[in-house]
Design a protein around this motif. Structure first.
Motif, PDB file in Angstrom:
ATOM      1  N   ARG A  24       0.942  -1.124  -0.096  1.00 39.50           N
ATOM      2  CA  ARG A  24      -0.071  -0.088  -0.100  1.00 39.50           C
ATOM      3  C   ARG A  24       0.834   1.127   0.038  1.00 39.50           C
ATOM      4  O   ARG A  24       0.519   2.263  -0.632  1.00 39.50           O
ATOM      5  CB  ARG A  24      -0.959  -0.021   1.205  1.00 39.50           C
ATOM      6  CG  ARG A  24      -2.091  -1.057   1.104  1.00 39.50           C
ATOM      7  CD  ARG A  24      -2.782  -1.292   2.560  1.00 39.50           C
ATOM      8  NE  ARG A  24      -3.964  -2.142   2.147  1.00 39.50           N
ATOM      9  CZ  ARG A  24      -4.606  -2.473   3.453  1.00 39.50           C
ATOM     10  NH1 ARG A  24      -4.476  -2.175   4.477  1.00 39.50           N
ATOM     11  NH2 ARG A  24      -5.751  -3.234   3.094  1.00 39.50           N
TER      12      ARG A  24
ATOM     13  N   THR B 203      -4.062 -10.976  -3.361  1.00 38.48           N
ATOM     14  CA  THR B 203      -5.204 -10.139  -3.595  1.00 38.48           C
ATOM     15  C   THR B 203      -5.105  -8.547  -3.410  1.00 38.48           C
ATOM     16  O   THR B 203      -5.666  -7.882  -4.210  1.00 38.48           O
ATOM     17  CB  THR B 203      -6.529 -10.684  -2.690  1.00 38.48           C
ATOM     18  OG1 THR B 203      -6.576 -11.988  -2.728  1.00 38.48           O
ATOM     19  CG2 THR B 203      -7.754  -9.937  -2.703  1.00 38.48           C
ATOM     20  N   THR B 204      -4.480  -8.240  -2.275  1.00 34.21           N
ATOM     21  CA  THR B 204      -4.094  -6.840  -2.103  1.00 34.21           C
ATOM     22  C   THR B 204      -3.271  -6.150  -3.151  1.00 34.21           C
ATOM     23  O   THR B 204      -3.684  -5.104  -3.795  1.00 34.21           O
ATOM     24  CB  THR B 204      -3.219  -6.568  -0.760  1.00 34.21           C
ATOM     25  OG1 THR B 204      -4.268  -7.008   0.219  1.00 34.21           O
ATOM     26  CG2 THR B 204      -3.043  -5.214  -0.668  1.00 34.21           C
TER      27      THR B 204
ATOM     28  N   LYS C  94      -3.334  -7.107  -6.148  1.00 33.85           N
ATOM     29  CA  LYS C  94      -4.038  -7.164  -7.578  1.00 33.85           C
ATOM     30  C   LYS C  94      -5.126  -5.778  -7.365  1.00 33.85           C
ATOM     31  O   LYS C  94      -5.451  -4.957  -8.353  1.00 33.85           O
ATOM     32  CB  LYS C  94      -5.105  -8.201  -7.792  1.00 33.85           C
ATOM     33  CG  LYS C  94      -5.791  -8.272  -8.934  1.00 33.85           C
ATOM     34  CD  LYS C  94      -6.362  -9.709  -9.213  1.00 33.85           C
ATOM     35  CE  LYS C  94      -7.264  -9.657 -10.499  1.00 33.85           C
ATOM     36  NZ  LYS C  94      -7.806 -10.877 -10.745  1.00 33.85           N
ATOM     37  N   GLU C  95      -5.643  -5.706  -5.988  1.00 35.59           N
ATOM     38  CA  GLU C  95      -6.493  -4.581  -6.191  1.00 35.59           C
ATOM     39  C   GLU C  95      -6.022  -3.215  -5.869  1.00 35.59           C
ATOM     40  O   GLU C  95      -6.596  -2.325  -6.299  1.00 35.59           O
ATOM     41  CB  GLU C  95      -7.165  -4.750  -4.583  1.00 35.59           C
ATOM     42  CG  GLU C  95      -8.169  -5.999  -4.434  1.00 35.59           C
ATOM     43  CD  GLU C  95      -8.837  -6.345  -3.381  1.00 35.59           C
ATOM     44  OE1 GLU C  95      -8.164  -5.839  -2.113  1.00 35.59           O
ATOM     45  OE2 GLU C  95      -9.854  -6.929  -2.979  1.00 35.59           O
TER      46      GLU C  95
ATOM     47  N   ASP D 121      -4.128  -2.272  -8.307  1.00 31.85           N
ATOM     48  CA  ASP D 121      -3.933  -1.766  -9.461  1.00 31.85           C
ATOM     49  C   ASP D 121      -2.720  -1.111  -9.793  1.00 31.85           C
ATOM     50  O   ASP D 121      -2.739   0.143 -10.437  1.00 31.85           O
ATOM     51  CB  ASP D 121      -5.017  -0.829  -9.832  1.00 31.85           C
ATOM     52  CG  ASP D 121      -5.325  -0.957 -11.258  1.00 31.85           C
ATOM     53  OD1 ASP D 121      -5.363  -2.014 -11.913  1.00 31.85           O
ATOM     54  OD2 ASP D 121      -5.912   0.121 -11.467  1.00 31.85           O
TER      55      ASP D 121
END
Length: 237
Positions: free
Chosen positions: A102, A139-140, A142-143, A145
């Protein structure tokens, strides 16, 4: 943004140390920044090593870099025994990886490469805590982006660790025996080959040659990119 700079997390671990040494020796990205709890072994004028034992400060260190790195590699990981229990392992293998991913996105990193596990998809991803950790990070990524999110999924990782693991050592001995049957590559991969595959994939993404923005490397892909197609083949183990 530094168009050809990189940051490496987990640079003192088995795969991460090979990512760092290969980046420094082959020079696809300069400078190379590391953030770790202890200093990495390699030294180079191209290395910017940030040492901070407080991992909660790592995300702020990432967003504080100027210019931002172009590509980030995360090989953060530990074992339940080393972490002192499953809850603490989750904080490292899942939470810390999510936090730095993040932060990398916030900082403006274009390509994020995560060293995952071949069991992070399917039954193992839902049945075993380790699979859940890795799948959660995938998953993170990918999300978030990124321009390119690259997931490297090795099987058993072969290599000499600073702290040996008894059961893993037995497994590696058994896997090496499969080499005589031509089966080793499908079950386990050498740490340096995994590291080189991660670097090669990031370069292909930069060249517009990635098959998709979110790219998952299987063990077969790892062998192809990290050994067969690696430019410095004479050095590859």
């Amino acid at each position: 943004m530094a168009a050809n700079s990189a940051i490496v997390f987990g640079s003192t671990g088995l795969v991460g140390s090979y990512i760092l040494t290969n980046l420094l020796s082959t020079g696809p990205y300069t400078p190379v920044t590391t953030i770790s709890r202890r200093a990495p072994k390699p030294s180079s004028p191209a290395l910017n090593a940030i040492v901070d034992a407080d991992v909660s400060k790592w995300p702020a260190a990432v967003t504080g870099l100027s210019p931002a790195p172009h590509v980030a590699f995360s090989a953060i990981g530990t074992t339940r025994a080393a972490a002192g229990g499953l809850e603490n392992q989750w904080k490292i293998d899942h939470d810390l990886n999510v936090d730095v991913a993040r932060a990398a996105k916030q900082a403006g990193v274009k390509t994020f490469v995560f060293i995952s596990w071949s069991g992070s998809d399917g039954l193992l991803a839902t049945s075993f805590p380790y699979g859940k950790m890795k799948k959660g990070v995938e998953t993170t990524v990918k999300e978030l982006d990124f321009d390119h999110g690259i997931i490297v999924r090795p099987g058993l990782i072969l290599g000499e660790r600073e702290q040996g693991r008894f059961l893993e050592g037995l497994a590696m001995a058994a896997v090496r025996g499969l080499g005589f049957l031509g089966l080793k590559d499908s079950v386990a991969q050498d740490a340096e080959v995994i590291a080189r595959a991660a670097i090669k994939a990031s370069q292909l993404a930069d060249e517009g040659k990635a098959p998709s923005r979110f790219w998952v490397l299987s063990p077969k892909d790892i062998i192809r990119l990290g050994r067969t197609e690696w430019e410095h083949k004479e050095e590859t183990k």
